[in-house]
Design a protein around this motif. Structure first.
Motif, PDB file in Angstrom:
ATOM      1  N   ASP A 190       1.466   3.882   2.788  1.00 19.23           N
ATOM      2  CA  ASP A 190       0.351   2.946   2.940  1.00 19.23           C
ATOM      3  C   ASP A 190       0.800   1.680   3.663  1.00 19.23           C
ATOM      4  OD1 ASP A 190      -1.266   4.728   1.638  1.00 19.23           O
ATOM      5  OD2 ASP A 190      -1.157   3.726  -0.320  1.00 19.23           O
TER       6      ASP A 190
ATOM      7  N   THR B 252       2.034  -3.673   6.953  1.00 20.32           N
ATOM      8  CA  THR B 252       2.322  -4.831   6.094  1.00 20.32           C
ATOM      9  C   THR B 252       3.808  -5.149   6.024  1.00 20.32           C
ATOM     10  OG1 THR B 252       2.398  -3.358   4.158  1.00 20.32           O
ATOM     11  CG2 THR B 252       0.289  -4.398   4.666  1.00 20.32           C
TER      12      THR B 252
ATOM     13  N   GLU C 151      -0.738   0.372   7.192  1.00 19.34           N
ATOM     14  CA  GLU C 151      -1.428  -0.926   7.228  1.00 19.34           C
ATOM     15  C   GLU C 151      -0.596  -2.018   7.902  1.00 19.34           C
ATOM     16  OE1 GLU C 151      -2.262  -1.682   3.144  1.00 19.34           O
ATOM     17  OE2 GLU C 151      -3.535   0.113   2.899  1.00 19.34           O
TER      18      GLU C 151
END
Length: 616
Positions: free
Chosen positions: A489, A495, A493
């Motif tokens: 994830d 991040t 994304e």
């Protein structure tokens, strides 16, 4: 009490591990025998039993009250008065009562060392001899009644006196109370590990002198009902429940009517539960001796329900357990209802042992004992759930046996019963898989034992505790999968911080993927990974590197750290091989292991020095 429970559990684990280390291949089956003809002589009974391979024997607990009454007049008054007060208060002393044995009847206490009493003898509450010796009741019993009294009915007289609801039986109840607590104190003094108690009365005991011939006594039912009943249903809805709104003392006719109907919630059963509740918290059970209470529970739906109710009234005390008693043959029509009840009962019934009466065994063509198919199924059900902790007992009198003692053994005349039960235990593949696997051996010290809750924030866990937790393969696998999903994830994304790019070869990526995924992780359709091209595996590719920080709080001995490292390797290998499409990307992770236990920190530091994967 919690500290004592924890110490007891620690000793259990230690003893179990010692047995496993000394005899790793021995089949776990603990078998005992009750010899009615030697019930008051544990030494001779144990000698014969061990010759035939039994692990423990049952002995009747002696009645100590007559010895107290044979003291001097002053001592008799003081001791008797003191014992009366203790019996009423349900408290057992630690002083003069210790070491008292049945008057002139027990010589085995000087013939057996303490180690045998604490490991190989189980006590049984029995009727005081002065209630039966020379009385009309013993002479009036038929042979069949005598057999039932020895097995099912042992201790029935004292139980009926203890749980009588009649005011007229107060004197007899007080005498039974003194005898009962004297027996239990003697069991604690001898460090006997468990005591078998009589079955729960299914009918109200309206008060009978145990020496009147037994005409009005209510024996426990042993028949098995095939009716479909909810064993956890409210007792008030069962047949024979007290009349709604009835108050005050009942008339004689009402009491006789109530005593004729089966009622698991009858006043005598309540009195029995009150007695055991006090006993389970008394010094007899709470001291270092830690005597376990095994309530005899015949295999019937009513008795199963009665014990569940008693256990609830005793606040599910770990000292109160049951011994399932199988004494009658089981029809196929009765099997479904019994199996359904047992499935629920075994999970919360504190089942400590199962007893087989010799009368329940059939004979094969050669005359050897065997069990019916229905009882074989129940055997597999019970041992499949509790086999590594369940004790087995063979009871009952053997009459006209074709197997007499001789040079080939069978001193107890029950050798072939034990051999057959062990055959059932060792010949069922499903039982072998459940009970003799590495996981089953590991679970043995903890199975069906209340565990003191771990306090890892307040206490430092032991090395063995960490090792036990790490044997759970599913738990840590799921942790690793969760970390991998979180990393995926984060990559999607964007991040994670970008560190830059680096050049490497396809061959190096292949090695990284093989290390992260031993079963194979490359897509065979990706032409970049064919190793038979002109450059082989030396083709230069560029990989973007991203930074991620992972904190493992409560690292213990590092299993979660290992799972985090492996998850980073798997995600990096998949992204670098472009299995997800787009640019090749990989992760550079810094894993922080946070642990407050200094001993565990020492283990983590050792791993960092010795395990290459912990160093990038």
């Amino acid at each position: 009490q919690q500290q004592q429970l924890g110490q007891h559990q620690q000793q259990q684990r230690f003893d179990s591990q010692q047995q496993q280390q000394q005899q790793p291949s021995k089949l776990v089956f603990i078998g005992g025998v009750s010899l009615p003809e030697q019930l008051h002589d544990a030494a001779t009974s144990l000698q014969h039993a061990r010759q035939d391979g039994f692990d423990y024997v049952v002995t009747a607990l002696p009645d100590t009250v007559p010895l107290l009454n044979k003291s001097g007049s002053r001592g008799r008054h003081n001791n008797s008065r003191r014992l009366d007060d203790l019996a009423r208060a349900n408290v057992v002393p630690n002083g003069p009562l210790r070491g008292v044995v049945d008057a002139g009847r027990r010589t085995d206490v000087t013939r057996l060392e303490s180690k045998w009493w604490s490991t190989s003898v189980v006590g049984m509450v029995s009727d005081p001899p002065r209630w039966t010796d020379g009385g009309s009741s013993a002479a009036a019993l038929s042979r069949h009644q005598m057999h039932q009294t020895e097995a099912m009915g042992e201790g029935q007289m004292i139980l009926e006196a203890l749980t009588s609801t009649s005011r007229d039986a107060a004197v007899r109840r007080e005498e039974a109370n003194r005898s009962f607590w004297g027996m239990m104190e003697w069991a604690s003094h001898m460090n006997i590990p468990a005591v078998i108690l009589p079955p729960i009365p299914l009918r109200e005991n309206i008060g009978v002198d145990p020496r009147d011939g037994g005409a009005n006594k209510r024996r426990g039912e042993v028949s098995i009902s095939s009716e479909e009943e909810d064993m956890f249903a409210d007792a008030g809805s069962h047949a024979g429940a007290p009349y709604p709104g009835q108050q005050g003392r009942r008339t004689a006719s009402q009491r006789r009517k109530a005593s004729d109907a089966i009622d698991v919630n009858n006043p005598s059963a309540k009195e029995y539960a009150r007695l055991l509740s006090h006993l389970s918290t008394s010094p007899v059970c709470a001291s270092s001796a830690h005597v376990q209470l095994w309530v005899r529970v015949p295999l019937s739906l009513d008795h199963l329900r009665a014990f569940q109710l008693l256990l609830a009234r005793c606040d599910h005390s770990p000292n109160v357990g049951c011994m399932l008693y199988i004494s009658q043959r089981l029809d196929a029509a009765e099997l479904p209802a019994v199996v359904r009840a047992l499935h629920a009962f075994v999970g919360g019934g504190n089942v400590r042992a199962v007893s087989y009466d010799v009368e329940v065994f059939l004979r094969n063509k050669k005359g050897y004992p065997t069990l019916s198919k229905n009882h074989q199924f129940l055997f597999q059900l019970l041992f499949g759930r509790l086999g590594r902790t369940l004790r087995t007992l063979v009871e009952g009198r053997v009459s006209n046996s074709v197997f007499q003692s001789g040079g080939t053994g069978n001193a107890s005349l029950r050798l072939h019963h034990l051999q057959y039960l062990r055959h059932l235990r060792s010949s069922r593949p499903s039982l072998l898989a459940k009970l003799d696997s590495e996981e089953a051996v590991l679970e043995t010290p903890y199975l069906d034992n209340l565990q003191s809750p771990l306090q890892p924030l307040g206490d430092h866990l032991e090395y063995q505790t960490y090792e036990t937790f790490e044997r759970d393969p599913v738990k840590y696998k799921r942790y690793g999968e969760a970390v991998a999903f979180a990393l995926e994830d984060g990559m999607d994304e964007e991040t994670f911080g970008y560190l830059g790019s680096t050049a490497t070869t396809l061959r190096q990526l292949k090695r990284m993927s093989d290390a992260a995924n031993p079963s194979g992780g490359y897509d065979p359709d990706d032409d970049d990974y064919y190793m038979n091209n002109d450059n082989g595996g030396e083709t230069i590719v560029e990989v973007d590197i991203y930074h991620v920080a992972i904190l493992v709080v409560g690292a213990g001995r590092g299993p979660l750290v290992r799972e985090a490292i492996d998850a980073v390797a798997r995600v990096s290998a998949a992204r670098a091989s472009r299995l997800g499409g787009g640019r090749r990307r990989a992760l550079h992770a810094r894993v922080y292991a946070i642990e407050k236990n200094p001993s565990a920190v020492l283990y983590l530091q050792s791993l960092k020095r010795s395990d290459p994967s912990w160093n990038g």
